[in-house]
Design a protein around this motif. Structure first.
Motif, short mmCIF file in Angstrom:
data_model
loop_
_atom_site.label_atom_id
_atom_site.label_comp_id
_atom_site.label_asym_id
_atom_site.label_seq_id
_atom_site.Cartn_x
_atom_site.Cartn_y
_atom_site.Cartn_z
N PRO A 39 -1.57 -7.33 -4.30
CA PRO A 39 -1.82 -6.56 -3.08
C PRO A 39 -2.86 -5.46 -3.27
O PRO A 39 -3.69 -5.22 -2.38
CB PRO A 39 -0.45 -5.98 -2.74
N HIS A 51 -4.36 -12.56 5.48
CA HIS A 51 -3.43 -12.95 4.42
C HIS A 51 -4.13 -13.78 3.36
O HIS A 51 -5.24 -14.31 3.58
CB HIS A 51 -2.22 -13.71 4.98
N LYS A 55 -1.19 -0.04 8.57
CA LYS A 55 -1.16 -1.44 8.16
C LYS A 55 -0.32 -1.62 6.90
O LYS A 55 0.42 -2.60 6.77
CB LYS A 55 -2.59 -1.94 7.94
N GLN A 56 -0.43 -0.68 5.98
CA GLN A 56 0.35 -0.75 4.74
C GLN A 56 1.85 -0.67 5.03
O GLN A 56 2.65 -1.44 4.47
CB GLN A 56 -0.06 0.40 3.81
N ASN A 102 2.95 -3.89 6.78
CA ASN A 102 2.94 -5.00 5.82
C ASN A 102 4.18 -4.94 4.93
O ASN A 102 4.81 -5.97 4.66
CB ASN A 102 1.68 -4.93 4.97
N GLU A 103 4.54 -3.74 4.49
CA GLU A 103 5.75 -3.58 3.68
C GLU A 103 7.00 -4.00 4.47
O GLU A 103 7.90 -4.67 3.93
CB GLU A 103 5.88 -2.12 3.23
N LYS A 139 7.23 -7.83 4.86
CA LYS A 139 7.73 -8.50 3.66
C LYS A 139 9.25 -8.39 3.56
O LYS A 139 9.92 -9.34 3.15
CB LYS A 139 7.07 -7.88 2.42
N MET A 190 3.12 -9.63 10.20
CA MET A 190 3.14 -8.25 10.69
C MET A 190 3.29 -8.13 12.21
O MET A 190 4.11 -7.33 12.68
CB MET A 190 1.89 -7.51 10.21
#
Length: 551
Positions: free
Chosen positions: A208, A291, A385-386, A389-390, A393, A399
């Motif tokens: 990542p 992705h 975005k981070q 994204n976390e 997951k 997302m």
């Protein structure tokens, strides 16, 4: 053998060297002149009109409708077979090198939008066949004739999006080699309107942090506004200048080399490419990596967006994060932690239901404090975005799907809580409690009872526990879920099986009374039904059946 072939009708006579319409055009025209590097609109002449599909396609002098399987299908109607048109010269790019073909229109006459002496032909795709560029599409009005002059106009907006994506692909290739190493060579690509897919060599998934750095490097090159240029030169010269050449590719001579980078510091990218590109990296507008995934051993794939689609994606990410935070009743930055709490609550509730325990109190996801605003605008786009994204997951979704998954998770927790409440209201659900409701006949303990909210595994466990405590015994438990489902589980002790008892035979008429079916072994059987309102009647059938079986 020859006589037999004639008699059986299987001998076919063909003319050596017979060609299809495309081969005929290649022989007569040799090639189509491509003008699309310099212009998106040009005057040209129709050199060939091809109707039908191989092997029944044919050249036509005039076109105003299609004949397909004996029926007339006018151009533009649903199901019409695309017509293929070949021009002597064209600005339309034929799909090649991973870049999709152009779309647009071919027009003739004083006013192509009005039926009359002219015509309007919608180009839905452009392909290459050798040196010919072939326009696929539909005749929207008018009559199209071979030899007619036309104005060929490419869909400018779509072409610009393709140019943005193709130029970004070259920058992405450079960024991958910079961060992963020179082994990250292109293995394939697909370039469409503000969308790109890039395959490259790498033995393992890209970390990542590396992906984030790749995305940042591409964005930096775009913001720098560096020059993009193309020139045609001998293959040997391009090789001397360090142009990137892909292993196994066959290149013409001369070749077209696309360079990117300012003249002061020198180009950062040199690739042989026949695709269409921008003049400056700044015109890409934006880049967002969606992705990264593996598609084969040692080959990875990146999908990304450019231009307006990248901007829309960033806006969608921000909106998704805000929606998720609002649903969770927390600040945008705390969304991952709140989701972890939801997942933990879901696991705990499932364990309680599976164990048969009767909790005195359980948490409810819908009772969370909703006083905090979840506005993600206070975060930077990269940080938002981070965070999303976390969260994605944790939930194992893309997302943009995070808000919907959170809503589904909250609904599931609410449903689990309702089932636990129903269990609490109906009293304890243990083997000892069920034995208190048991009946006896012929010295055999038998239980026919409801097990509210119990899943099939729990009912099996309860039956095993009862068989250990009381023998000989027969147990049939029923559990309803909503208004459309009933689950039945029945079990007999070993001594009853030895006397000819069979759990499958016991449970079958009970399930039929519920509008369902099922069966199983002599010791344990499971069935289901779809009419919970008939459960009292079905349980009475269960009692009568086991009495008859024991007698």
């Amino acid at each position: 053998m020859a006589e037999h072939g004639k008699t059986s009708g299987k001998t076919q006579h063909t003319v050596m060297g017979s060609r299809g319409p495309i081969d005929s055009l290649k022989h007569a025209l040799h090639s189509s002149e491509f003008l699309g590097y310099e212009t998106l609109s040009a005057n040209a002449t129709i050199k060939g009109i091809i109707a039908g599909q191989p092997p029944h396609d044919q050249l036509c002098d005039t076109m105003d409708e299609l004949i397909h399987e004996g029926a007339t299908i006018h151009e533009g109607t649903n199901g019409a077979i695309p017509v293929r048109v070949v021009l002597d010269r064209t600005p339309f790019y034929g799909e090649s090198g991973g870049q999709v073909g152009d779309t647009g229109v071919l027009r003739s006459g004083d006013d192509a939008d009005v039926p009359g002496d002219g015509f309007g032909f919608e180009v839905t795709d452009t392909q290459r066949d050798g040196s010919l560029i072939i326009h696929y599409g539909h005749l929207r009005h008018g009559v199209m004739r071979e030899g007619a002059p036309v104005c060929a106009s490419v869909d400018t907006s779509r072409r610009e999006g393709i140019r943005r994506a193709h130029s970004a692909t070259h920058i992405l290739h450079h960024a991958l080699q910079k961060n992963l190493g020179s082994h990250a060579q292109q293995q394939g690509s697909k370039v469409d309107q503000d969308w790109l897919r890039f395959d490259f060599t790498n033995l393992q998934a890209v970390e990542p942090a590396q992906l984030a750095q790749v995305n940042q490097n591409v964005s930096e090159r775009i913001e720098a506004g560096e020059e993009i240029a193309a020139q045609v030169l001998p293959l040997a010269t391009a090789r001397e200048q360090g142009a990137m050449m892909l292993f196994g590719e066959k290149y013409p001579d001369p070749v077209r080399m696309v360079t990117m980078g300012s003249t002061a510091s020198g180009p950062f990218s040199k690739e042989l490419c026949g695709g269409t590109h921008l003049d400056n990296t700044a015109n890409i507008g934006g880049f967002e990596l969606l992705h990264e995934e593996g598609i084969a051993a040692g080959t990875r794939r990146i999908t990304a967006l450019t231009g307006p689609r990248a901007a829309e994606y960033i806006q969608q990410i921000g909106q998704s994060l805000t929606t998720a935070a609002t649903a969770l009743g927390c600040a945008a930055g705390a969304v991952p932690e709140a989701v972890m709490q939801l997942l933990s609550e879901q696991r705990d509730l499932k364990k309680l239901l599976a164990s048969g325990a009767t909790p005195t109190a359980a948490s409810n996801a819908n009772s969370q404090d909703q006083t905090h605003s979840g506005d993600a605008k206070e975060l930077s786009a990269d940080r938002g975005k981070q965070i999303l994204n976390e969260t994605a997951k944790l939930l194992s979704v893309a997302m943009p799907a995070v808000p919907d998954r959170i809503k589904a998770l909250q609904d599931e927790i609410s449903h689990l809580q309702q089932r636990l409440d129903q269990r609490s209201a109906s009293g304890p659900l243990t083997a000892d409690h069920l034995l208190e409701m048991a009946d006896t006949i012929e010295g055999v303990t038998f239980i026919v009872a409801e097990a509210p909210t119990a899943e099939s595994n729990l009912m099996r466990q309860l039956i095993d526990q009862i068989r250990q405590k009381a023998s000989p015994c027969a147990v049939l438990l029923a559990s309803t879920e909503g208004t459309t489902k009933v689950t039945l589980v029945a079990g007999l002790s070993q001594d009853l099986q030895a006397r000819g008892g069979h759990a499958g035979n016991w449970i079958r008429p009970v399930a039929q009374a519920l509008g369902g079916g099922g069966g199983g072994r002599a010791d344990m059987a499971q069935a289901g039904g779809k009419n919970p309102e008939k459960l009292p009647e079905a349980l009475e059938i269960a009692r009568q059946t086991i009495v008859q079986m024991l007698q």
